[in-house]
Design an enzyme around this catalytic site. Structure first.
Site, PDB file in Angstrom:
ATOM      1  N   TYR A 102      49.335  37.699  47.228  1.00  0.00           N
ATOM      2  CA  TYR A 102      48.794  37.071  48.429  1.00  0.00           C
ATOM      3  C   TYR A 102      49.804  36.026  48.866  1.00  0.00           C
ATOM      4  O   TYR A 102      49.993  35.018  48.184  1.00  0.00           O
ATOM      5  CB  TYR A 102      47.448  36.426  48.086  1.00  0.00           C
ATOM      6  CG  TYR A 102      46.664  35.899  49.280  1.00  0.00           C
ATOM      7  CD1 TYR A 102      47.258  35.133  50.280  1.00  0.00           C
ATOM      8  CD2 TYR A 102      45.286  36.154  49.395  1.00  0.00           C
ATOM      9  CE1 TYR A 102      46.545  34.653  51.348  1.00  0.00           C
ATOM     10  CE2 TYR A 102      44.556  35.671  50.474  1.00  0.00           C
ATOM     11  CZ  TYR A 102      45.196  34.925  51.443  1.00  0.00           C
ATOM     12  OH  TYR A 102      44.468  34.429  52.500  1.00  0.00           O
TER      13      TYR A 102
ATOM     14  N   GLU B  90      37.515  40.279  51.157  1.00  0.00           N
ATOM     15  CA  GLU B  90      37.702  39.118  50.277  1.00  0.00           C
ATOM     16  C   GLU B  90      36.419  38.307  50.389  1.00  0.00           C
ATOM     17  O   GLU B  90      36.128  37.728  51.434  1.00  0.00           O
ATOM     18  CB  GLU B  90      38.919  38.310  50.752  1.00  0.00           C
ATOM     19  CG  GLU B  90      39.307  37.207  49.788  1.00  0.00           C
ATOM     20  CD  GLU B  90      40.387  36.273  50.359  1.00  0.00           C
ATOM     21  OE1 GLU B  90      41.001  36.607  51.389  1.00  0.00           O
ATOM     22  OE2 GLU B  90      40.574  35.195  49.781  1.00  0.00           O
TER      23      GLU B  90
ATOM     24  N   ASP C  42      40.895  24.746  51.490  1.00  0.00           N
ATOM     25  CA  ASP C  42      40.368  25.331  52.720  1.00  0.00           C
ATOM     26  C   ASP C  42      40.194  24.310  53.826  1.00  0.00           C
ATOM     27  O   ASP C  42      39.861  23.157  53.587  1.00  0.00           O
ATOM     28  CB  ASP C  42      39.032  26.024  52.426  1.00  0.00           C
ATOM     29  CG  ASP C  42      39.264  27.364  51.756  1.00  0.00           C
ATOM     30  OD1 ASP C  42      39.935  28.204  52.372  1.00  0.00           O
ATOM     31  OD2 ASP C  42      38.798  27.550  50.624  1.00  0.00           O
TER      32      ASP C  42
END
Lengths: 407, 282
Positions: B176, B50, B61
């Site tokens: 995911y 990834e 993040d």
């Protein structure tokens, strides 16, 4: 008006939260269900008479609304042209327009059964307003503030702490307002069940831009009624400063369909647009996606966000509310800019001739008024949003005024 | 599903294990090192890469990946540069699936059509764009259907009820599963909650489910990979790059440190299922 313009400028956003190409919901999946909950709750609240009465009650008895519309006779004389009226939102409880929106969102959070509030803040005005509402409504309050701003705006940090808020200094990225907003969003992602995020400006994912605008529109609604009472007519022009743009949209929105009223939004030109050290997203930016919406942004060719610069921490943001971007695209509002230096001069002048110490933010609006009013007839009328008081800025401004021999 | 992804999942299935995906940021700490690190990942037995396309404001993040993005941007990395790294990777490693992960603004700025064309030409197999929920599918998801790349959806602990089938409607490649309500590299989820979520997803979709967020130890990776169809590790990897960068280690030393770690993950995932097999024999 050309044929591509709509019949009304008050129909936006559409059901997807778009203002033309701007706005939208560009958030991670973790946040999406939260945003949808806020939207559903707000749509219910805005037509709920009990909610609206409560909001009105606190606006009147707690904030002190309506704020006066004051004919600034001596500034009018100084500028030598159109008559200048100041919408005195600096007289609100907590000293700025921010409380108008915060009360609305805090009441919404209560209605949704949330017990904890998140907010981001730059200069600290929105943080103080949020901490205030949280004290009033018995909500826990967590404020995210860039570490740099925590240092620069100590009095506001102290006020927030006294009011019971926890202030989180943000050291990620560049430690400024945009990073505080990133961090607030990250925190919200991690606390989806208990927390409500009170965004301080007309930006962020839908429904925030619409919701904040509507809560701030009380400014323009009052101003319209007050001017009709004082002068028997609508103004010829409106002027307000713009960072994210909530005070400006609050004044502008009720006048958007009065197309004889010319509207000016004043961005912060910092050290000058050509210097690259500015916060003028419309004048010097391009459309992009940040903080959940598409709007004009300061960014480089690769789409990386560039730091904004302004002497006013409240305007120091690399984006702008999406509705402003749309109003810019269709040409309904004229977006102009004023530099740090021009704002400083007006900060001093307004204090000396009106006995009103303006915040650095509306000093930018005054700076444009100083240029525009002399070009207008004496019979013409301009309303300027005095959206905050300048006590918070003294520490930053006084040495600069001293340097210039103005004190 | 892209043929490389299909082959990768098929191979893992044959070996009775989940896949191991590793996230690194393109250009972290610089372009040259990034390529060496990627080579090391493949050698260590990683099944899928990834590759993060750096963005200045990565909203989903945590501190480790934020710092990785900033290191990369500081070293001059761009979206174009990220695609060049993908391209070089593809020339050397024809079979390892490569997923591009990022935020929408750099893509929007680059142009959606040129991006899709160039990403496919670079040999990318799929896209994970964090800040494009299904509500914004017209932006990139729908245009991407003309390409051969998969459009990978994120499912989170907050994706509940009717929203789950709605989000999965246009999913392809794999799903995911973001195992925590939170940002990358922070807390870790309970195994039971992951297992329940994967079961929930499997009732709605036949696509493989790969889990990420908060996976640090080889043991966690092995366990989580066995619950669905794989595990993705990111923050723990970029932290090694950050440490090596801070210590001024050579590119080779950094790549070696990273691949030693990812090999420990790959080995744990393989042996975890070997253990399970032994249990089954009894």
């Amino acid at each position: 008006m050309n044929e591509t313009q709509p019949n009304s400028f008050q129909t936006m956003p559409d059901e997807n939260g778009r203002f033309g190409i701007h706005g939208g919901r560009f958030v991670a999946e973790t946040l999406m269900p939260l945003i949808l909950q806020v939207e559903a709750a707000y749509n219910e609240a805005k037509i709920d008479p009990v909610f609206n009465e409560r909001l009105l009650y606190f606006q009147k008895h707690y904030v002190g609304r309506p704020s006066p519309l004051f004919f600034a006779e001596r500034l009018t004389e100084q500028y030598g042209g159109a008559k200048l009226y100041l919408k005195r939102d600096e007289l609100n409880h907590t000293g700025a327009h921010k409380i108008n929106n915060v009360l609305g969102q805090a009441l919404l959070a209560k209605k949704m059964g949330k017990t904890k509030i998140i907010a981001e803040t730059g200069a600290g005005q929105h943080g103080v307003a949020t901490a205030t509402a949280c004290a009033l409504f018995n909500l826990e309050c967590e404020v995210f503030m860039g570490a740099e701003d925590v240092k620069r705006q100590k009095p506001n940090v102290d006020r927030m702490r006294l009011l019971g808020a926890t202030v989180h200094p943000v050291t990620s990225g560049t430690s400024t307002l945009k990073d505080a907003m990133n961090e607030a969003l990250r925190y919200w992602v991690a606390h989806p069940d208990t927390h409500f995020y009170i965004i301080g400006t007309v930006a962020g994912p839908h429904p925030y831009p619409e919701m904040v605008r509507n809560f701030q529109s009380v400014i323009g609604k009052e101003a319209k009624e007050q001017l009709i009472e004082a002068e028997g007519r609508l103004p010829d022009a409106l002027i307000a400063c713009i960072g994210g743009g909530s005070n400006a949209l609050g004044l502008f929105y009720p006048f958007l369909d009065d197309t004889d009223v010319t509207i000016y939004g004043v961005e912060a030109a910092g050290m000058g647009i050509d210097s690259g050290m500015h916060a003028a997203s419309l004048t010097g930016g391009t459309p992009g996606i940040l903080h959940g919406n598409r709007t004009y942004l300061l960014q480089d060719d690769d789409g990386q966000i560039v730091d904004a610069h302004s002497i006013s921490a409240g305007l120091d943001y690399p984006g702008i509310g999406p509705e402003h971007s749309w109003l810019h695209d269709i040409g309904r509002v004229n977006y102009v800019s004023a530099t740090d230096e021009e704002a400083l001069v007006q900060f001093h002048l307004c204090s000396r001739v009106e006995g009103i110490i303006p915040a650095l933010e509306p000093s930018h609006a005054l700076a444009f008024a100083a240029k525009q009013l002399p070009l207008m007839d004496k019979e013409q009328i301009v309303i300027l949003n005095m959206c905050g008081r300048g006590d918070k800025d003294l520490e930053a401004v006084l040495p600069k005024l001293d340097e210039r021999g103005l004190l | 599903m892209s043929s490389r992804l299909a082959a990768s999942f098929a191979k893992a299935k044959q070996e009775n294990r989940g896949i191991l995906g590793i996230f690194v940021s393109a250009g972290d700490p610089d372009a040259n090192a990034s390529i060496k690190i990627l080579d090391g990942l493949v050698e260590s037995g990683v099944d899928m890469i990834e590759l993060g396309m750096p963005f200045s404001d990565p909203m989903a993040d945590g501190p480790a990946i934020q710092a990785a993005s900033l290191r990369a941007i500081k070293s001059g990395m761009t979206l174009k540069g990220s695609l060049e790294i993908a391209c070089q990777f593809r020339e050397k490693h024809p079979d390892i699936p490569l997923i591009l992960m990022g935020y929408y603004n750099p893509i929007y700025r680059y142009g959606v059509e040129p991006f899709l064309e160039d990403a496919q030409a670079a040999g990318a197999d799929g896209l994970i764009i964090v800040d494009l929920p299904p509500e914004e599918d017209k932006e990139l998801c729908e245009p991407s259907h003309n390409s051969e790349m998969d459009y990978i959806r994120l499912i989170t602990p907050t994706t509940l009820g009717d929203r789950l089938p709605f989000v999965l409607e246009k999913a392809s490649g794999f799903i995911y599963y973001v195992s925590i309500a939170g940002i990358t590299g922070t807390k870790s989820a309970q195994m039971e909650s992951i297992s329940n979520a994967i079961n929930r997803i499997k009732q709605v979709s036949d696509l493989p489910v790969v889990t990420g967020f908060g996976i640090r130890t080889a043991e966690q990776a092995a366990h989580i990979a066995s619950l669905g169809n794989g595990a993705i590790v990111g923050s723990a990897v970029v932290e090694i790059i950050a440490e090596s960068d801070a210590q001024n280690l050579s590119v080779e030393e950094t790549a070696k440190k990273v691949s030693d770690y990812t090999k420990s993950l790959a080995d744990a995932i393989s042996s975890h299922n070997a253990e399970k097999k032994i249990f089954k024999l009894f």
